[in-house]
Design an enzyme around this catalytic site. Structure first.
Site: not given
Ligand SMILES: CC(C)(COP(=O)(O)OP(=O)(O)OC[C@H]1O[C@@H](n2cnc3c(N)ncnc32)[C@H](O)[C@@H]1OP(=O)(O)O)[C@@H](O)C(=O)NCCC(=O)NCCS
Length: 434
Positions: A268, A307, A363
């Site tokens: 995460h 994702h 990210d």
């Protein structure tokens, strides 16, 4: 268009059931009517990781993962990132509408004037080892705030909720900065109320001996946009924890600590930290094909890729890529960007990634910017947590005020031992004894 009804036939019994369809869902409790006999518990659905289960109705964030769309309260993320500040975004998420000028003034004043930490909180942080991970410090210290503000347990009181909202959004950057400076062995810096939310955060992190810290406007804006991009992402792992802990009516500080703990994991919010470690491990562009091979062989994950919801390019990653150019004009180019661009290029053309719809997520590029701005790797998930705090609060409040919500309590499929009698240890014998 036919009727909004799902007709199911249970071939175990031959019975047929009609289940109403509302908002594209069936009510899971309707499945319980499907029984083989009167004492049967009834049917359940099995959904580890909640891949296809709507646990709430929400009006906060909309994502279309197939098309790569993200909206906060209906506004496209691209427009919010361009036209709003983080504090405006936080107000939008928590209160439902963009604030007027005077509402924003009041909201900003209240958050600015709650940034100070009780001196005992600083002593609490002092107790951590010199090399404590700042995310561990953040999680524990946010939970500790609950002991400083016991009235926070009045969760059904709107005024109390608002006060805790100010405190959480205001104090999380202060705690984050203390966690960082503790690790660096530097004295803590008091907030500067003349600066913006983000400018003050940079001040509390980086101010050294000069009497006044002046944030670079490009870096301040970039950081603010990064906070916006991380502010909410509907029912992700940490938001679900926020709702789950909050559903037991724990106070918002404890619920936020739980959410931050969920965010810490490398799948995460910890992923941006892992991306940087991965890029450093790859070392140079030439090593990219070999690394991709390791990923395809199942040896490692390509961090910052894939994702649960996006099966297309993450819209936040696109915005971050644009910010990167502006940041690098100030800081100089980060050589890791070249490795990241090469990874992206090869991965997007590769059958393995195409088939699985694996694209760069938020990210993938954020860590490269953070590094160029001078943040140590351990601080990356903390930066994510600062931005996400407003989203967690919005999700928590929506859950509390939703009359259909209950304490979070999933079911299980029990596959363990059937009934058996417990034999006291002295009578059980030892299978290793002959
Ligand atoms: C985000 C993530 C946890 C989503 O997981 P998920 O929705 O449960 O998807 P799955 O793990 O079922 O992945 C589906 C397939 O893609 C593969 N896959 C997913 N992400 C991958 C990655 N980053 N690198 C390589 N393969 C990946 C899985 O191995 C699986 O392959 P299989 O069908 O052959 O078994 C996952 O993509 C991941 O671990 N990404 C890396 C960590 C990351 O960047 N997290 C930040 C999210 S914002």
């Amino acid at each position: 268009m036919g009727k909004n009804i799902l007709t199911l036939t249970d071939h175990r019994t031959g019975e047929t059931y009609e289940l109403p369809i509302t908002n594209g869902t069936i009510n899971a409790m309707d499945l319980r009517k499907i029984k083989t006999h009167a004492d049967d518990f009834g049917l359940m659905s099995y959904d580890p990781g909640f891949k296809n289960t709507a646990a709430c109705k929400s009006k906060i964030t909309f994502i279309d993962g197939e098309k790569g769309i993200l909206r906060y309260r209906g506004y496209p993320i691209e427009q919010i990132a361009e036209k709003c500040s983080y504090l405006e975004t936080a107000s939008l998420l928590v209160n439902g509408e963009l604030p007027t000028k005077s509402e924003l003034g009041e909201w900003t004043w209240n958050i600015t004037h709650h940034t100070l930490l009780h001196e005992n909180i600083k002593k609490f942080i002092e107790g951590f080892r010199y090399d404590a991970h700042p995310m561990g410090i953040l999680i524990s210290t946010v939970a500790a705030l609950s002991t400083f503000y016991p009235e926070a347990k009045n969760i059904m009181d709107a005024e109390s909720r608002l006060l805790q909202t100010y405190r959480l959004i205001a104090k999380i950057p202060s705690i984050a900065a203390c966690a960082y400076r503790h690790r660096m062995g530097l004295p803590y810096v008091y907030p500067d109320n003349d600066l913006s939310y983000t400018g003050n955060f940079l001040n509390m992190l980086f101010k050294m001996t000069r009497p006044k810290y002046e944030p670079d406007p490009v870096l301040e804006k970039a950081m603010d946009v990064l906070f916006i991009l991380h502010a909410d992402h509907e029912q992700n792992c940490s938001a679900s924890v926020m709702r789950g802990v909050g559903s037991s009516h724990a106070d918002p500080f404890c619920a936020t600590a739980g959410a931050a703990a969920a965010l810490y994991g490398p799948l995460h919010g910890g992923a941006n930290e892992q991306v940087l470690r991965m890029l450093n491990e790859i070392g140079c562009k030439d090593n990219v094909p070999a690394y991709i091979k390791r990923v395809k062989d199942g040896g490692v994950l390509l961090m910052g890729f894939g994702h649960r919801v996006y099966k297309n390019y993450d819209p936040r990653a696109k915005i971050i890529k644009q910010i990167a150019d502006k940041v690098f004009e100030v800081t100089g180019r980060n050589f890791l960007l070249d490795i990241a661009l090469e990874l992206e290029k090869i991965a997007l053309e590769d059958e393995y990634f195409i088939k699985r719809k694996l694209y760069p997520n938020v990210d993938f590029y954020s860590g490269i910017i953070y590094q160029a701005m001078g943040f140590p790797v351990e601080l990356y998930p903390v930066l994510f947590a600062i931005g996400r705090t407003s989203g967690w609060i919005a999700q928590w409040q929506e859950m509390l005020l939703d009359p259909q919500q209950k304490i979070a309590r999933p079911r299980q499929i029990y596959l363990g031992e059937e009934y058996r009698d417990c034999i006291p240890v002295e009578k059980a014998g030892d299978p290793t004894e002959a």
